[in-house]
Design an enzyme around this catalytic site. Structure first.
Site, PDB file in Angstrom:
ATOM      1  N   THR A  11     -19.392  56.907   4.929  1.00 33.89           N
ATOM      2  CA  THR A  11     -18.554  57.984   4.380  1.00 33.89           C
ATOM      3  C   THR A  11     -18.951  59.348   4.967  1.00 33.89           C
ATOM      4  OG1 THR A  11     -18.404  56.726   2.338  1.00 33.89           O
ATOM      5  CG2 THR A  11     -17.774  59.028   2.216  1.00 33.89           C
ATOM      6  N   VAL A  12     -20.231  59.689   4.891  1.00 25.97           N
ATOM      7  CA  VAL A  12     -20.645  61.021   5.342  1.00 25.97           C
ATOM      8  C   VAL A  12     -20.685  61.100   6.877  1.00 25.97           C
ATOM      9  CG1 VAL A  12     -22.412  62.818   5.177  1.00 25.97           C
ATOM     10  CG2 VAL A  12     -21.972  61.341   3.214  1.00 25.97           C
ATOM     11  N   GLU A 124     -29.389  70.534   3.698  1.00 27.48           N
ATOM     12  CA  GLU A 124     -28.491  71.261   2.787  1.00 27.48           C
ATOM     13  C   GLU A 124     -27.621  70.302   1.975  1.00 27.48           C
ATOM     14  OE1 GLU A 124     -28.001  74.922   2.227  1.00 27.48           O
ATOM     15  OE2 GLU A 124     -27.283  73.696   0.580  1.00 27.48           O
ATOM     16  N   ILE A 131     -22.010  72.557  -1.712  1.00 20.90           N
ATOM     17  CA  ILE A 131     -22.442  73.862  -2.235  1.00 20.90           C
ATOM     18  C   ILE A 131     -23.673  74.342  -1.461  1.00 20.90           C
ATOM     19  CG2 ILE A 131     -23.293  75.117  -4.270  1.00 20.90           C
ATOM     20  CD1 ILE A 131     -22.124  72.886  -6.013  1.00 20.90           C
ATOM     21  N   GLY A 182     -15.136  57.660  -2.962  1.00 22.16           N
ATOM     22  CA  GLY A 182     -16.296  57.950  -2.112  1.00 22.16           C
ATOM     23  C   GLY A 182     -17.311  58.879  -2.747  1.00 22.16           C
ATOM     24  N   GLU A 185     -22.329  56.168  -5.313  1.00 27.52           N
ATOM     25  CA  GLU A 185     -23.106  55.407  -4.333  1.00 27.52           C
ATOM     26  C   GLU A 185     -22.627  53.953  -4.374  1.00 27.52           C
ATOM     27  OE1 GLU A 185     -25.406  57.161  -2.567  1.00 27.52           O
ATOM     28  OE2 GLU A 185     -24.954  58.908  -3.789  1.00 27.52           O
ATOM     29  N   ASP A 196     -30.263  59.764  -9.136  1.00 34.25           N
ATOM     30  CA  ASP A 196     -29.756  60.633  -8.071  1.00 34.25           C
ATOM     31  C   ASP A 196     -29.973  62.101  -8.457  1.00 34.25           C
ATOM     32  OD1 ASP A 196     -27.896  60.878  -5.564  1.00 34.25           O
ATOM     33  OD2 ASP A 196     -26.974  62.162  -7.076  1.00 34.25           O
ATOM     34  N   LYS A 200     -32.515  65.099  -6.831  1.00 36.53           N
ATOM     35  CA  LYS A 200     -32.001  66.412  -6.422  1.00 36.53           C
ATOM     36  C   LYS A 200     -32.747  67.545  -7.130  1.00 36.53           C
ATOM     37  CE  LYS A 200     -27.405  64.616  -5.286  1.00 36.53           C
ATOM     38  NZ  LYS A 200     -26.113  64.224  -5.859  1.00 36.53           N
TER      39      LYS A 200
HETATM   40  N1  HSE Z   1     -23.346  59.980  -5.548  1.00 36.45           N
HETATM   41  C1  HSE Z   1     -23.592  61.356  -5.379  1.00 36.45           C
HETATM   42  C2  HSE Z   1     -22.890  62.115  -6.501  1.00 36.45           C
HETATM   43  C3  HSE Z   1     -23.099  61.810  -4.039  1.00 36.45           C
HETATM   44  O1  HSE Z   1     -22.056  61.508  -7.175  1.00 36.45           O
HETATM   45  O2  HSE Z   1     -23.175  63.279  -6.731  1.00 36.45           O
HETATM   46  C4  HSE Z   1     -23.513  63.193  -3.649  1.00 36.45           C
HETATM   47  O3  HSE Z   1     -24.900  63.301  -3.536  1.00 36.45           O
END
Ligand code: HSE
Length: 405
Positions: A11-12, A124, A131, A182, A185, A196, A200
Site C-alpha cells: 500500500t505505502v 516522518e 501529519i 488500506g 494493518e 500500533d 507511535k
Molecule cells: N494502521 C495504522 C492506522 C496505519 O490505522 O493508523 C497508519 O500507521
C-alpha cells in the site's frame, strides 16, 4: 540525478512510486536534483504494471549499487526490514520509512548508525500518517520543555469508533471496511489492541523528552472490549470514546498510557473523526499546539515518506541531528496516575447506589431508560490504584472506561 530504491510494493510503497510520478516536477525542484526510482524490491511480479521494469527480487542488487543513495523502506514489520535498513545505513545510504514497528524497536540503534555514517534515517510517516509531527518535534519545538503529548494516533480504531457511534455498525463490519480502504494493518490486532498507537507514542515521546522510551514499558489497552452499549452510554451523556495515547511529565516523573477514554466536546480530540489523527502537545513556553490531519492510508503516508526523501536529498552525507538519546526514561507505574472512571454495574440502581457512594464518595449516576438490568456511574478524579481497590468492593461491575471531562 539522485537514484533511489523502494523496498516493498504494498500500500505505502506503491503510493510512494505514484506520488513521485505524479508530482515529480515540484519534488525535483524542492530536492534541488532529479529523484529517480531505480529499483522496486518485492517478492511478487506485477506483469501488467509499468513498475515491473524496475522490479528486483534480490536486495543484494540494491545494496551493491553505489548509485542508489536513498532507500525507502515500506516493507513493514521488523524482519527483514531491520537487516536491510541497518546494512543500507552502514553502506552510507539514507533510509526513509513508514515502519513504526521497526522505529519503535530499533530506531535508537539505527539513528546512531546514521549519525556515525553521516547519513540519515527519517521516519516522518511512522506517526500520524501524513501529519507533519516528527519534523516539527525535531526542529520547530526545540525551544520548549515538552511536558505532555496526547494523541489519536491510530486511524483504524478512530474510524471504527466513529463509525460505530454514527451508524451503529458492528465492530466486525467496520473493521473490514477499514481494511478494504488500506487503513488497517493486515493483522488488525496491532491496531485494535492498541499496540500500533503504543509504538507511535513511544517514538514521539522519545523525540519530545530526549530519552529513550521503550514501547514495552507503556501501559496499553485497545478498543476490543468497547461495545455498542458503551457507545450508547457515551452518546447519552454527550461524550465520545476515543483511543487516546498520552505521555506526560507530572510531579513524580513521566508516565505513558494508551487506552479508550470518554471525552466531551470541550476536548480538542472530540471532533477528530474517522481515519483522522490529531496530536496535542504542551510545551512550557509555547503552551498548547495541535497537529491534525490524515492519519493513515496510502497517499497521506506516501506523502510523508516522499517528503523525507526530499529531505535526504537535501542532506546527502550530512546527518540531521535527532533528539533521541540512549538514556532510557523510567516510566512510572500508572497506579499513581489520576483519572475519572466511567463504570457500568449490573443490577438495580436503587439497590446498589448507596453502597457505591459509600465506597467511592460523590459519583455521577448515569442511566439509560432502555437498559433496565444495569446502570452506570462516573467517579471524581482518583488514582488508578484507588479505583482498583474501591472497585473490588462493588459487586457486578461490567466494565470501566477512563473519563476525562
Ligand atoms: N494502521 C495504522 C492506522 C496505519 O490505522 O493508523 C497508519 O500507521
Amino acid at each position: 540525478m539522485i537514484q533511489i530504491a523502494v523496498l516493498g510494493y504494498g500500500t505505502v510503497g506503491s503510493g510512494v512510486v505514484e506520488v513521485i510520478d505524479i508530482n515529480h516536477v515540484g519534488i525535483n525542484k524542492k530536492a534541488g536534483d532529479d529523484i529517480e526510482i531505480k529499483y522496486v524490491l518485492d517478492l511478487r511480479d506485477f506483469p501488467r504494471n509499468p513498475v515491473n521494469k524496475k522490479l528486483v527480487h534480490d536486495f543484494e542488487i540494491i545494496i551493491n549499487d553505489p548509485d542508489v543513495k536513498i532507500i525507502v523502506e515500506t516493507i513493514g514489520g521488523v524482519n527483514p526490514a531491520y537487516e536491510f535498513t541497518k546494512r543500507a545505513l552502514l553502506e552510507g545510504k539514507s533510509v526513509c520509512t513508514s515502519n513504526k514497528e521497526l522505529v519503535a524497536k530499533h530506531g535508537l540503534e539505527l539513528l546512531e548508525i546514521a549519525k556515525v555514517k553521516d547519513t540519515n534515517y527519517l521516519f516522518e510517516a511512522s506517526c500520524g500518517g501524513g501529519i507533519p509531527i516528527i519534523r516539527p518535534l525535531n526542529s520547530s519545538l526545540t525551544a520548549d520543555e515538552i511536558d505532555e503529548i496526547t494523541g489519536i494516533l491510530n486511524g483504524t480504531t478512530n474510524y471504527i469508533l466513529s463509525k460505530m457511534a454514527s451508524d451503529g455498525s458492528s465492530f466486525d463490519k467496520v473493521l473490514k471496511e477499514a481494511q478494504e480502504m488500506g487503513y488497517a494493518e493486515r493483522n488488525p490486532e496491532a491496531d485494535v489492541e492498541g499496540y500500533d498507537a503504543c509504538r507511535k507514542i513511544a517514538i514521539l515521546s522519545s523525540l519530545a523528552f530526549g530519552y529513550h522510551v521503550d514501547f514495552e514499558d507503556i501501559y496499553t489497552e485497545g478498543i476490543e472490549k468497547i461495545t455498542a452499549t458503551d457507545i450508547e452510554y457515551a452518546k447519552a451523556i454527550g461524550t465520545r470514546i476515543k483511543l487516546l495515547s498520552t505521555s506526560r511529565k507530572i510531579e513524580n516523573g513521566f508516565y505513558a498510557m494508551v487506552s479508550p477514554v470518554m471525552i466531551d466536546a470541550n476536548n480538542p480530540m472530540f471532533s477528530v473523526q474517522g481515519m483522522f489523527n490529531a496530536i496535542f502537545i504542551h510545551g512550557n513556553v509555547l503552551g498548547d499546539v495541535i497537529f491534525y490531519g490524515s492519519g493513515a492510508g496510502k497517499f497521506p503516508t506516501a506523502s510523508a515518506v516522499v517528503a523525507d526523501v526530499v529531505d535526504c536529498a537535501k542532506h546527502l552525507h550530512r546527518n540531521i541531528r535527532m533528539n533521541w538519546s540512549s538514556k532510557k526514561l523510567a516510566l512510572m507505574d500508572i497506579s499513581q496516575v489520576t483519572n475519572r472512571f466511567f463504570v457500568r454495574v449490573a443490577g438495580s440502581r436503587a439497590e446498589k447506589f448507596k453502597k457505591i457512594e459509600a465506597v467511592f464518595g460523590k459519583v455521577e449516576p448515569v442511566s439509560i431508560s432502555s437498559l433496565t438490568e444495569e446502570f452506570a456511574f462516573i467517579t471524581e478524579e482518583i488514582e488508578e490504584a484507588e479505583y482498583k481497590e474501591r472497585a473490588e468492593k462493588i459487586e457486578g461491575i461490567i466494565s470501566m472506561i477512563r473519563a476525562r471531562f
